[in-house]
Design an enzyme around this catalytic site. Structure first.
Site, PDB file in Angstrom:
ATOM      1  N   ARG A 176       2.942  -8.707   4.194  1.00 17.78           N
ATOM      2  CA  ARG A 176       1.983  -8.218   3.189  1.00 17.78           C
ATOM      3  C   ARG A 176       2.774  -7.583   2.048  1.00 17.78           C
ATOM      4  N   TYR A 182       3.540   1.966   1.943  1.00 16.57           N
ATOM      5  CA  TYR A 182       4.184   2.332   3.212  1.00 16.57           C
ATOM      6  C   TYR A 182       5.702   2.112   3.131  1.00 16.57           C
ATOM      7  N   ASP A 213     -44.923  -0.459   5.165  1.00 15.61           N
ATOM      8  CA  ASP A 213     -44.412   0.401   4.082  1.00 15.61           C
ATOM      9  C   ASP A 213     -45.473   0.492   2.993  1.00 15.61           C
ATOM     10  N   GLN A 224     -17.950   4.409   3.891  1.00 14.56           N
ATOM     11  CA  GLN A 224     -18.485   5.605   4.548  1.00 14.56           C
ATOM     12  C   GLN A 224     -18.243   5.655   6.054  1.00 14.56           C
ATOM     13  N   CYS A 263     -16.076   3.326   7.657  1.00 10.12           N
ATOM     14  CA  CYS A 263     -14.777   2.752   8.038  1.00 10.12           C
ATOM     15  C   CYS A 263     -13.646   3.659   7.559  1.00 10.12           C
ATOM     16  N   HIS A 277      -1.602   3.793  -1.637  1.00  9.92           N
ATOM     17  CA  HIS A 277      -2.678   4.728  -1.278  1.00  9.92           C
ATOM     18  C   HIS A 277      -2.749   5.908  -2.248  1.00  9.92           C
ATOM     19  N   CYS A 308     -19.129   0.769  10.917  1.00  5.97           N
ATOM     20  CA  CYS A 308     -19.631   0.197   9.669  1.00  5.97           C
ATOM     21  C   CYS A 308     -21.029   0.729   9.372  1.00  5.97           C
ATOM     22  N   GLU A 364       0.809  -1.239   0.000  1.00  2.87           N
ATOM     23  CA  GLU A 364       0.000   0.000   0.000  1.00  2.87           C
ATOM     24  C   GLU A 364       0.836   1.280   0.000  1.00  2.87           C
TER      25      GLU A 364
HETATM   26  P1  FAD Z   1     -36.047   5.960   2.885  1.00  2.00           P
HETATM   27  O1  FAD Z   1     -35.009   5.096   2.336  1.00  2.00           O
HETATM   28  O2  FAD Z   1     -36.525   7.085   2.047  1.00  2.00           O
HETATM   29  O3  FAD Z   1     -37.282   5.043   3.310  1.00  2.00           O
HETATM   30  C1  FAD Z   1     -38.526   5.556   3.692  1.00  2.00           C
HETATM   31  C2  FAD Z   1     -39.594   4.510   3.470  1.00  2.00           C
HETATM   32  O4  FAD Z   1     -40.807   4.956   4.031  1.00  2.00           O
HETATM   33  C3  FAD Z   1     -39.886   4.217   1.999  1.00  2.00           C
HETATM   34  O5  FAD Z   1     -39.784   2.827   1.743  1.00  2.00           O
HETATM   35  C4  FAD Z   1     -41.314   4.726   1.809  1.00  2.00           C
HETATM   36  O6  FAD Z   1     -42.038   3.934   0.871  1.00  2.00           O
HETATM   37  C5  FAD Z   1     -41.896   4.577   3.198  1.00  2.00           C
HETATM   38  N1  FAD Z   1     -43.013   5.478   3.512  1.00  2.00           N
HETATM   39  C6  FAD Z   1     -43.058   6.825   3.399  1.00  2.00           C
HETATM   40  N2  FAD Z   1     -44.244   7.278   3.856  1.00  2.00           N
HETATM   41  C7  FAD Z   1     -44.971   6.209   4.250  1.00  2.00           C
HETATM   42  C8  FAD Z   1     -46.270   6.036   4.826  1.00  2.00           C
HETATM   43  N3  FAD Z   1     -47.055   7.055   5.107  1.00  2.00           N
HETATM   44  N4  FAD Z   1     -46.686   4.789   5.089  1.00  2.00           N
HETATM   45  C9  FAD Z   1     -45.893   3.716   4.829  1.00  2.00           C
HETATM   46  N5  FAD Z   1     -44.667   3.835   4.298  1.00  2.00           N
HETATM   47  C10 FAD Z   1     -44.198   5.058   4.027  1.00  2.00           C
HETATM   48  N6  FAD Z   1     -26.802   6.704   1.080  1.00  2.00           N
HETATM   49  C11 FAD Z   1     -25.593   6.327   1.446  1.00  2.00           C
HETATM   50  O7  FAD Z   1     -25.307   6.307   2.643  1.00  2.00           O
HETATM   51  N7  FAD Z   1     -24.654   5.923   0.542  1.00  2.00           N
HETATM   52  C12 FAD Z   1     -24.918   5.915  -0.770  1.00  2.00           C
HETATM   53  O8  FAD Z   1     -24.048   5.552  -1.558  1.00  2.00           O
HETATM   54  C13 FAD Z   1     -26.199   6.310  -1.203  1.00  2.00           C
HETATM   55  N8  FAD Z   1     -26.491   6.317  -2.503  1.00  2.00           N
HETATM   56  C14 FAD Z   1     -27.734   6.700  -2.892  1.00  2.00           C
HETATM   57  C15 FAD Z   1     -28.024   6.727  -4.241  1.00  2.00           C
HETATM   58  C16 FAD Z   1     -29.270   7.105  -4.681  1.00  2.00           C
HETATM   59  C17 FAD Z   1     -29.563   7.125  -6.141  1.00  2.00           C
HETATM   60  C18 FAD Z   1     -30.264   7.454  -3.726  1.00  2.00           C
HETATM   61  C19 FAD Z   1     -31.642   7.847  -4.175  1.00  2.00           C
HETATM   62  C20 FAD Z   1     -29.980   7.464  -2.383  1.00  2.00           C
HETATM   63  C21 FAD Z   1     -28.702   7.092  -1.964  1.00  2.00           C
HETATM   64  N9  FAD Z   1     -28.343   7.121  -0.624  1.00  2.00           N
HETATM   65  C22 FAD Z   1     -27.117   6.716  -0.236  1.00  2.00           C
HETATM   66  C23 FAD Z   1     -29.241   7.673   0.400  1.00  2.00           C
HETATM   67  C24 FAD Z   1     -29.909   6.596   1.243  1.00  2.00           C
HETATM   68  O9  FAD Z   1     -30.562   5.673   0.419  1.00  2.00           O
HETATM   69  C25 FAD Z   1     -30.856   7.282   2.209  1.00  2.00           C
HETATM   70  O10 FAD Z   1     -30.125   8.127   3.050  1.00  2.00           O
HETATM   71  C26 FAD Z   1     -31.605   6.263   3.057  1.00  2.00           C
HETATM   72  O11 FAD Z   1     -32.352   5.412   2.242  1.00  2.00           O
HETATM   73  C27 FAD Z   1     -32.538   6.986   4.031  1.00  2.00           C
HETATM   74  O12 FAD Z   1     -33.197   6.004   4.770  1.00  2.00           O
HETATM   75  P2  FAD Z   1     -34.623   6.227   5.435  1.00  2.00           P
HETATM   76  O13 FAD Z   1     -35.007   4.921   5.972  1.00  2.00           O
HETATM   77  O14 FAD Z   1     -34.556   7.383   6.339  1.00  2.00           O
HETATM   78  O15 FAD Z   1     -35.599   6.664   4.239  1.00  2.00           O
HETATM   79  P1  NAP Z   2     -27.312  16.678  -1.300  1.00  2.00           P
HETATM   80  O1  NAP Z   2     -26.026  16.013  -1.160  1.00  2.00           O
HETATM   81  O2  NAP Z   2     -27.809  17.554  -0.219  1.00  2.00           O
HETATM   82  O3  NAP Z   2     -27.228  17.525  -2.649  1.00  2.00           O
HETATM   83  C1  NAP Z   2     -28.271  18.318  -3.113  1.00  2.00           C
HETATM   84  C2  NAP Z   2     -27.789  19.154  -4.308  1.00  2.00           C
HETATM   85  O4  NAP Z   2     -28.857  19.940  -4.743  1.00  2.00           O
HETATM   86  C3  NAP Z   2     -26.646  20.054  -3.972  1.00  2.00           C
HETATM   87  O5  NAP Z   2     -25.726  19.995  -5.043  1.00  2.00           O
HETATM   88  C4  NAP Z   2     -27.283  21.438  -3.868  1.00  2.00           C
HETATM   89  O6  NAP Z   2     -26.280  22.312  -4.344  1.00  2.00           O
HETATM   90  C5  NAP Z   2     -28.488  21.320  -4.765  1.00  2.00           C
HETATM   91  N1  NAP Z   2     -29.644  22.067  -4.295  1.00  2.00           N
HETATM   92  C6  NAP Z   2     -30.170  22.107  -3.046  1.00  2.00           C
HETATM   93  N2  NAP Z   2     -31.268  22.892  -3.011  1.00  2.00           N
HETATM   94  C7  NAP Z   2     -31.451  23.361  -4.269  1.00  2.00           C
HETATM   95  C8  NAP Z   2     -32.414  24.223  -4.856  1.00  2.00           C
HETATM   96  N3  NAP Z   2     -33.397  24.753  -4.143  1.00  2.00           N
HETATM   97  N4  NAP Z   2     -32.285  24.486  -6.170  1.00  2.00           N
HETATM   98  C9  NAP Z   2     -31.295  23.963  -6.900  1.00  2.00           C
HETATM   99  N5  NAP Z   2     -30.345  23.145  -6.390  1.00  2.00           N
HETATM  100  C10 NAP Z   2     -30.424  22.843  -5.084  1.00  2.00           C
HETATM  101  O7  NAP Z   2     -28.461  15.637  -1.563  1.00  2.00           O
HETATM  102  P2  NAP Z   2     -28.581  14.444  -2.595  1.00  2.00           P
HETATM  103  O8  NAP Z   2     -27.595  14.493  -3.688  1.00  2.00           O
HETATM  104  O9  NAP Z   2     -30.015  14.490  -2.949  1.00  2.00           O
HETATM  105  O10 NAP Z   2     -28.286  13.196  -1.715  1.00  2.00           O
HETATM  106  C11 NAP Z   2     -29.112  12.847  -0.610  1.00  2.00           C
HETATM  107  C12 NAP Z   2     -28.329  12.133   0.413  1.00  2.00           C
HETATM  108  O11 NAP Z   2     -27.965  10.846  -0.064  1.00  2.00           O
HETATM  109  C13 NAP Z   2     -27.072  12.889   0.711  1.00  2.00           C
HETATM  110  O12 NAP Z   2     -27.053  13.285   2.055  1.00  2.00           O
HETATM  111  C14 NAP Z   2     -25.975  11.949   0.399  1.00  2.00           C
HETATM  112  O13 NAP Z   2     -25.023  11.866   1.455  1.00  2.00           O
HETATM  113  C15 NAP Z   2     -26.621  10.587   0.213  1.00  2.00           C
HETATM  114  N6  NAP Z   2     -25.933   9.963  -0.901  1.00  2.00           N
HETATM  115  C16 NAP Z   2     -24.667   9.539  -0.698  1.00  2.00           C
HETATM  116  C17 NAP Z   2     -23.969   8.985  -1.737  1.00  2.00           C
HETATM  117  C18 NAP Z   2     -22.565   8.491  -1.524  1.00  2.00           C
HETATM  118  O14 NAP Z   2     -21.935   8.066  -2.462  1.00  2.00           O
HETATM  119  N7  NAP Z   2     -22.036   8.508  -0.336  1.00  2.00           N
HETATM  120  C19 NAP Z   2     -24.533   8.872  -2.982  1.00  2.00           C
HETATM  121  C20 NAP Z   2     -25.825   9.324  -3.155  1.00  2.00           C
HETATM  122  C21 NAP Z   2     -26.509   9.885  -2.103  1.00  2.00           C
HETATM  123  P3  NAP Z   2     -26.421  23.891  -4.394  1.00  2.00           P
HETATM  124  O15 NAP Z   2     -27.245  24.257  -3.186  1.00  2.00           O
HETATM  125  O16 NAP Z   2     -25.034  24.407  -4.364  1.00  2.00           O
HETATM  126  O17 NAP Z   2     -27.089  24.173  -5.688  1.00  2.00           O
HETATM  127 FE1  SF4 Z   3     -19.245   0.262   4.174  1.00  2.00          FE
HETATM  128 FE2  SF4 Z   3     -19.235  -1.128   6.459  1.00  2.00          FE
HETATM  129 FE3  SF4 Z   3     -18.100  -2.166   4.343  1.00  2.00          FE
HETATM  130 FE4  SF4 Z   3     -16.974  -0.062   5.549  1.00  2.00          FE
HETATM  131  S1  SF4 Z   3     -17.245  -2.098   6.376  1.00  2.00           S
HETATM  132  S2  SF4 Z   3     -17.222  -0.374   3.382  1.00  2.00           S
HETATM  133  S3  SF4 Z   3     -18.784   1.043   6.199  1.00  2.00           S
HETATM  134  S4  SF4 Z   3     -20.274  -1.683   4.564  1.00  2.00           S
END
Ligand code: FAD
Ligand code: NAP
Ligand code: SF4
Length: 677
Positions: free
Chosen positions: A218, A170, A407, A343, A345, A256, A357, A168
């Protein structure tokens, strides 16, 4: 331990003087607990769980042999007799569970984030601000003595052996490669000179610790940096290490500072196992395969086809300490799979926070987050089967509560169902498989396809109502946002609405980047991306003929013309993970995505998207505009006023706070709340 499913993986390994109970190694990971003496009881509890879970051999996080080798100021060191008392807590815990553990000796060389750094030469690394001092002849001699003393102390502390970290990028890797070794004395120049330090360390450690002590090394078998070693050099070093007294040859991929990803989720599973397989043919000692191996079937296949004698998995043991026992008892479908997100680790380690984790918030918090059986069984409703709700429901049920999970969707997973549509995020499906099984095992009553109202909930006499309803995507106020060419990320990723060839993405957070990768993917390439395709894209030659395995990447032919936009003036993707964000940025750059910061959105019309950037008006002539502009919490189920006589309402995940939401927070909040009921 025997299993018909994984006969090679679960077969014991006889090292002559000792036997390992199976072929699984828990690879070295820095948790942060090893750096402070008062955290050793926590470290012992962390390793105890993993040993109890059946892993054959554990490797500790890196421990420095001296102050110059610290990764961070006051990092974990083993250089005085006083140090062994802490480590005995760890070795005792592992041995009580029938496990074996080796201590990794890691000298960071020029990767150290502290002012005493040394290296083969005084060439600074691109990832540390400290310029190293080139070790003098006497400095080299004292470093060798420090390694020897460290190994002997590890032996006194009860370890079954040591792992000498030589990969890595080192210190020992820095001596091995012309990239960083510019010396003209007997420690530089030819490969025989460059390998003198690692070989001498192994020889003298072996002489000091005797034959009945595991000495794992390693070895970097694919440096993936300019000026890295050729395959012939890799083999020459491996054979010399074997001669010098190494018991097991572990392997490492990529420095790295390499600009090729080696462990993030988009790296194909077991991508580098064949490189270990080539090394195995060249030496007579057991060889270990590593990197992006996360399920027992792959690990089994690697050993069965002769690519390695053992398999090292590091993060998978954070995700599930019981990995081996589950595999051995025919319960592989219960494994909580590491999704390689980094994220909780590696991103934590680089932020100087305790590693844990995303899918298992108990990792490295075993003494603090406990799922204890309740003496007072309560009726709990969880609304929303996204990561937060799944975590809350399964932990509450595990603790003995009667849990109903609702849900409105007809399947569990929430936004993970959308995330897994992204090329390279296929692993997210494993988390849903894990939770689906966990719901069955813990006996959660699952009610899908039902959008429950507050009145219905109140009528059912629950004691706790956990609102985990997540978020709703934000629609920004832009003139023309209702134009037919405007789509939300849900329209694109989930509903698969057609998208044109020229696209503007509004919002450059995690989802904006993910949507860009989704739109760049040529549907004629299967998913997950085939290994040969991935190697060509990142410029990897697994034969490693020269240059540490680097070759010119194939030219990209972008599938679409994309613009990724944000209003902030900061660099795009600044909020992405420290250890994964650069991979996303590199992919978009290679595909010529135009990334614009400081954007003001004017209007959307038939012509496209009208913006102002740095005071200049611009028209982006696009077929579609995709909104990825963040989210707002969905909290319709929360009562407007507290009712002392009714059930207790709680909010978790996106429902509690939409900003800065990710699955790490959602799962942790669910688990912590459920454990506290
Ligand atoms: P949600 O996942 O939004 O779940 C909420 C649930 O509640 C849904 O299933 C919905 O159907 C249900 N629900 C809502 N209202 C009602 C109701 N009235 N009755 C019954 N059911 C209901 N996060 C990461 O950490 N790493 C990533 O790499 C990452 N990549 C992402 C990529 C994409 C494209 C997207 C869209 C998201 C990504 N995220 C990622 C974000 C992550 O998925 C969310 O932060 C996480 O799912 C939030 O979890 P939650 O349980 O709070 O909400
Ligand atoms: P986010 O990270 O908060 O990004 C939202 C984007 O929208 C920002 O670029 C913001 O930039 C823009 N924005 C916010 N309000 C706006 C407005 N009113 N008009 C126009 N642009 C606006 O949210 P997200 O991309 O939706 O992701 C949601 C969550 O999922 C995040 O917290 C993220 O950590 C998680 N996630 C993580 C990964 C991962 O790889 N770790 C991948 C996907 C999602 P400006 O305000 O500068 O325009
Ligand atoms: Fe993600 Fe957990 Fe694997 Fe680290 S150990 S990469 S936090 S799932």
């Amino acid at each position: 331990m025997t299993s018909t499913s994984y006969p090679h993986l679960l077969a014991p390994l006889d090292l002559g003087f000792t036997q390992l109970r199976n072929r699984c190694i828990m690879g070295s990971m820095h948790t942060g607990l090893e750096d402070r003496f008062y955290n050793y009881p926590k470290l012992a509890a962390y390793f105890r769980e993993r040993a109890r879970g059946g892993v054959g051999l554990i490797v500790t996080g890196g421990i420095s042999p001296d102050r110059r080798g610290w990764l961070l100021p006051f990092g974990g060191t083993m250089n005085t007799l006083g140090d062994i008392w802490n480590h005995r807590k760890v070795t005792r815990a592992v041995h009580e569970e029938g496990g074996k553990i080796v201590m990794q000796i890691l000298h960071s060389g020029r990767y150290g984030y502290q002012p005493f750094v040394v290296s083969a030469s005084s060439k600074k690394s691109p990832i540390s601000m400290f310029k190293p001092k080139a070790l003098s002849e006497s400095g080299i001699e004292s470093t060798i003595r420090d390694y020897v003393r460290c190994a002997r102390l590890a032996q006194k502390a009860g370890y079954d052996g040591v792992e000498i970290m030589g990969s890595e990028g080192y210190l020992l890797n820095q001596f091995l490669c012309a990239r960083t070794n510019l010396r003209q004395d007997r420690w530089g120049g030819s490969i025989e000179n460059r390998m003198r330090l690692p070989v001498e360390i192994v020889r003298r450690v072996r002489a000091a610790v005797g034959q009945n002590f595991i000495l794992m090394y390693r070895h970097s078998i694919l440096d993936l940096v300019e000026g890295g070693n050729s395959w012939d050099e890799v083999v020459t070093v491996a054979q010399a290490l074997e001669q010098a007294g190494v018991t097991i040859l572990n392997t490492g991929i990529g420095w790295h500072e390499a600009r090729v990803p080696t462990i993030v989720t988009s790296v194909p599973r077991a991508a580098f196992a064949s490189v270990a397989g080539r090394l195995k043919k060249a030496v007579g000692i057991p060889v270990v395969a590593s990197n992006r191996i996360n399920m027992p079937d792959q690990a089994e296949a690697i050993i069965a086809r002769g690519d390695a004698d053992m398999v090292s998995m590091a993060r998978p043991f954070l995700a599930d300490p019981e990995f081996v026992n589950k595999a051995a008892s025919g319960r592989a479908d219960e494994i909580n799979t590491c999704i390689a997100c980094n994220q909780a680790c590696l991103d934590h380690t680089f932020a100087n926070k305790r590693a844990s984790c995303l899918v298992n918030p108990r990792a490295a918090f075993e003494t603090e987050l406990k799922y204890v059986k309740t003496t007072k069984r309560q009726r709990v409703a969880v609304i929303g089967a996204g990561p937060a709700g799944l975590s809350a429901a399964t932990v509450a049920a595990e603790c003995g509560h009667e849990v109903t999970l609702f849900d409105s969707n007809d399947k569990i997973g929430g936004q993970f169902n959308i995330a897994m549509q992204i090329p390279g995020k296929e692993e997210f499906a494993e988390t849903m498989r894990y939770f689906k099984r966990r719901l069955e095992i813990t006996g959660v009553h699952l009610k899908l396809g039902k959008r429950i109202s507050q009145e219905e909930l109140l009528a059912q006499g629950y004691e706790h109502i956990i609102v985990a309803t997540g978020i709703t995507p934000r629609t920004p106020r832009i003139e023309g946002v209702d134009h037919p060419k405007v789509l939300s990320y849900i329209d694109v990723l989930l509903h698969k609405k057609p998208v044109g060839k020229r696209v503007a993405i509004i919002g450059a957070g995690g989802i904006g980047f993910d949507v860009a990768e989704y739109l760049l993917h040529d549907p004629s390439t299967p998913l997950p991306v085939p290994l040969a395709h991935w190697f060509a894209e990142w410029g990897v030659d697994p034969q490693a003929l020269q240059n540490g395995g680097l070759i010119a990447p194939v030219a990209a032919h972008p599938f679409r013309q994309l613009y990724l936009l944000q209003r902030k003036a900061s660099k795009l993707g600044a909020g992405l993970g420290k250890t994964s964000g650069w991979v996303h940025r590199a992919t978009l750059q290679r595909n010529k995505v135009e990334m614009l910061a400081g954007v003001e959105y004017r209007r959307i019309d038939d012509q496209g998207l009208h913006i102002t950037v740095n005071g200049e008006a611009r028209l982006l002539e696009v077929d579609n505009v995709i909104l990825c502009a963040g989210q707002d919490s969905l909290t319709e189920l929360m009562p407007n006023q507290p009712n002392e006589d009714g059930p207790r309402f709680h909010k978790i995940g996106g429902a509690a706070l939409a900003s800065e939401l990710d699955a790490k927070r959602a799962i942790r909040e669910g688990a912590e709340l459920a454990a506290s009921l």
